[in-house]
Design an enzyme around this catalytic site. Structure first.
Site, PDB file in Angstrom:
ATOM      1  N   ASP A 181       0.862  -1.183   0.000  1.00 19.16           N
ATOM      2  CA  ASP A 181       0.000   0.000   0.000  1.00 19.16           C
ATOM      3  C   ASP A 181       0.899   1.233   0.000  1.00 19.16           C
ATOM      4  O   ASP A 181       1.514   1.559   1.018  1.00 19.16           O
ATOM      5  CB  ASP A 181      -0.913  -0.018   1.223  1.00 19.16           C
ATOM      6  CG  ASP A 181      -1.813   1.199   1.307  1.00 19.16           C
ATOM      7  OD1 ASP A 181      -2.157   1.746   0.241  1.00 19.16           O
ATOM      8  OD2 ASP A 181      -2.154   1.614   2.433  1.00 19.16           O
ATOM      9  N   THR A 218      -6.447  28.623  25.341  1.00 18.07           N
ATOM     10  CA  THR A 218      -6.649  28.462  23.895  1.00 18.07           C
ATOM     11  C   THR A 218      -6.340  27.037  23.465  1.00 18.07           C
ATOM     12  O   THR A 218      -7.095  26.431  22.693  1.00 18.07           O
ATOM     13  CB  THR A 218      -5.769  29.453  23.118  1.00 18.07           C
ATOM     14  OG1 THR A 218      -6.168  30.780  23.466  1.00 18.07           O
ATOM     15  CG2 THR A 218      -5.924  29.263  21.616  1.00 18.07           C
ATOM     16  N   GLY A 267       1.453   5.072   0.021  1.00 13.46           N
ATOM     17  CA  GLY A 267       0.817   6.337   0.342  1.00 13.46           C
ATOM     18  C   GLY A 267       1.680   7.502  -0.089  1.00 13.46           C
ATOM     19  O   GLY A 267       2.720   7.326  -0.743  1.00 13.46           O
ATOM     20  N   GLY A 314     -12.191   5.772  -3.432  1.00 11.20           N
ATOM     21  CA  GLY A 314     -10.810   5.543  -3.021  1.00 11.20           C
ATOM     22  C   GLY A 314     -10.477   4.063  -2.900  1.00 11.20           C
ATOM     23  O   GLY A 314     -11.305   3.251  -2.484  1.00 11.20           O
ATOM     24  N   LYS A 315      -9.239   3.723  -3.261  1.00 14.35           N
ATOM     25  CA  LYS A 315      -8.806   2.334  -3.198  1.00 14.35           C
ATOM     26  C   LYS A 315      -8.819   1.812  -1.770  1.00 14.35           C
ATOM     27  O   LYS A 315      -9.103   0.633  -1.535  1.00 14.35           O
ATOM     28  CB  LYS A 315      -7.409   2.207  -3.802  1.00 14.35           C
ATOM     29  CG  LYS A 315      -7.352   2.563  -5.284  1.00 14.35           C
ATOM     30  CD  LYS A 315      -5.927   2.555  -5.807  1.00 14.35           C
ATOM     31  CE  LYS A 315      -5.879   2.983  -7.262  1.00 14.35           C
ATOM     32  NZ  LYS A 315      -4.501   3.045  -7.780  1.00 14.35           N
ATOM     33  N   ASP A 316      -8.507   2.689  -0.821  1.00 10.42           N
ATOM     34  CA  ASP A 316      -8.542   2.265   0.573  1.00 10.42           C
ATOM     35  C   ASP A 316      -9.949   1.885   0.998  1.00 10.42           C
ATOM     36  O   ASP A 316     -10.152   0.911   1.743  1.00 10.42           O
ATOM     37  CB  ASP A 316      -7.985   3.359   1.482  1.00 10.42           C
ATOM     38  CG  ASP A 316      -8.663   4.707   1.282  1.00 10.42           C
ATOM     39  OD1 ASP A 316      -9.319   4.909   0.235  1.00 10.42           O
ATOM     40  OD2 ASP A 316      -8.540   5.570   2.174  1.00 10.42           O
ATOM     41  N   ARG A 317     -10.947   2.606   0.490  1.00  8.63           N
ATOM     42  CA  ARG A 317     -12.333   2.312   0.849  1.00  8.63           C
ATOM     43  C   ARG A 317     -12.787   0.994   0.220  1.00  8.63           C
ATOM     44  O   ARG A 317     -13.528   0.220   0.831  1.00  8.63           O
ATOM     45  CB  ARG A 317     -13.235   3.469   0.442  1.00  8.63           C
ATOM     46  CG  ARG A 317     -12.858   4.788   1.123  1.00  8.63           C
ATOM     47  CD  ARG A 317     -13.678   5.960   0.613  1.00  8.63           C
ATOM     48  NE  ARG A 317     -15.053   5.914   1.100  1.00  8.63           N
ATOM     49  CZ  ARG A 317     -16.009   6.709   0.657  1.00  8.63           C
ATOM     50  NH1 ARG A 317     -15.759   7.587  -0.312  1.00  8.63           N
ATOM     51  NH2 ARG A 317     -17.237   6.623   1.147  1.00  8.63           N
ATOM     52  N   LYS A 364       3.332   0.923   3.136  1.00  7.52           N
ATOM     53  CA  LYS A 364       2.997  -0.105   4.121  1.00  7.52           C
ATOM     54  C   LYS A 364       2.917  -1.454   3.415  1.00  7.52           C
ATOM     55  O   LYS A 364       2.295  -1.562   2.353  1.00  7.52           O
ATOM     56  CB  LYS A 364       1.664   0.232   4.802  1.00  7.52           C
ATOM     57  CG  LYS A 364       1.698   1.557   5.541  1.00  7.52           C
ATOM     58  CD  LYS A 364       0.337   1.909   6.133  1.00  7.52           C
ATOM     59  CE  LYS A 364       0.381   3.266   6.816  1.00  7.52           C
ATOM     60  NZ  LYS A 364      -0.942   3.642   7.387  1.00  7.52           N
TER      61      LYS A 364
END
Length: 243
Positions: A6, A172, A8, A94-97, A13
């Site tokens: 994979d 803050t 990125g 997306g390919k990840d999805r 990975k």
């Protein structure tokens, strides 16, 4: 054995599977791809197949490298998928999805499953008990929310996420943590509750880089699985072997 790759924008990975059993995984900078992949092939000489998923457009060198050492499957929008895809714009999915829904089909066939990937963006993907992918939602991830507050304002600092922030921040930085972290938690729990109201016996999977940080703070019961994407890519590879 299978090699799952994979690629990125910053990290590559990789994982090695013996059938469906994860044997090894690693995340490396892209510049180390060829050296480390060669080491993996030497360490696991029985690797016969590989699958490549990449967000980078030009991966010809990596493809050739893998093809010389294995039977390569490249994850594209046209690849045969182990589910019925009802996404209205499948070429933009997306390919990840795709991989995450494949993992949901492999691990939870015939069940309603919501997969939440808490990474750079938070993605919500739903497949029903008929193993039909219906779509989901995309929102900014935790780090993206902090960066947006810093970069799109003149005075807000860039801060790191802190677990279990108080609802009322007294500085803050603590106010930003309350807004970003609690906002993400409320969003995820809200989506889960919405899907639960519409689907009986819903299984929820949480994965992605912020999985560990978020999993213990959510009110809903979820299954945390850091290897879900790898499992999905491996299943797509297995599915396409037999086609």
């Amino acid at each position: 054995m299978n090699l799952v790759v994979d690629i990125g924008n910053t990290l590559v990975k990789m994982a090695v599977f013996q059938n469906a059993s994860l044997q090894y995984k690693i995340a490396i900078p892209g510049k180390d791809f060829f050296q480390k992949t060669e080491e993996i092939f030497k360490s696991f000489p029985h690797i016969k197949y590989s699958i490549l998923s990449s967000v980078i457009k030009n991966t010809e060198r990596e493809e050739n490298f893998l093809e010389e050492r294995s039977e390569l499957v490249i994850l594209t929008m046209d690849i045969k998928q182990p589910f019925t895809n009802h996404y209205a714009t499948p070429t933009t999915l997306g390919k990840d999805r795709i991989a995450l829904i494949a993992a949901a089909v492999k691990n939870y066939p015939g069940e309603n499953v919501l997969v939440i990937d808490a990474g750079s963006c938070i993605t919500y993907d739903f497949k029903n008990k008929n193993d039909e992918y219906l779509g989901g939602a995309i929102s900014p991830g935790l780090a993206m929310r902090f960066r947006a507050m810093h970069e799109f304002t003149g005075n807000l600092p860039l801060v790191k996420a802190v677990a279990n922030p108080a609802a009322t921040g007294n500085s803050t930085q603590s106010a930003m943590n309350s807004g970003a972290v609690n906002g993400v938690l409320f969003e995820i729990d809200g989506f889960i509750n919405l899907y639960k109201s519409e689907n009986k016996d819903l299984t929820i999977i949480l994965t992605g880089g912020d999985m560990l940080f978020l999993s213990k703070q959510l009110k809903n019961s979820i299954f945390a699985n850091s290897n879900f994407l790898f499992e999905g890519l491996n299943y797509i590879l297995e599915f396409n072997k037999t086609q």
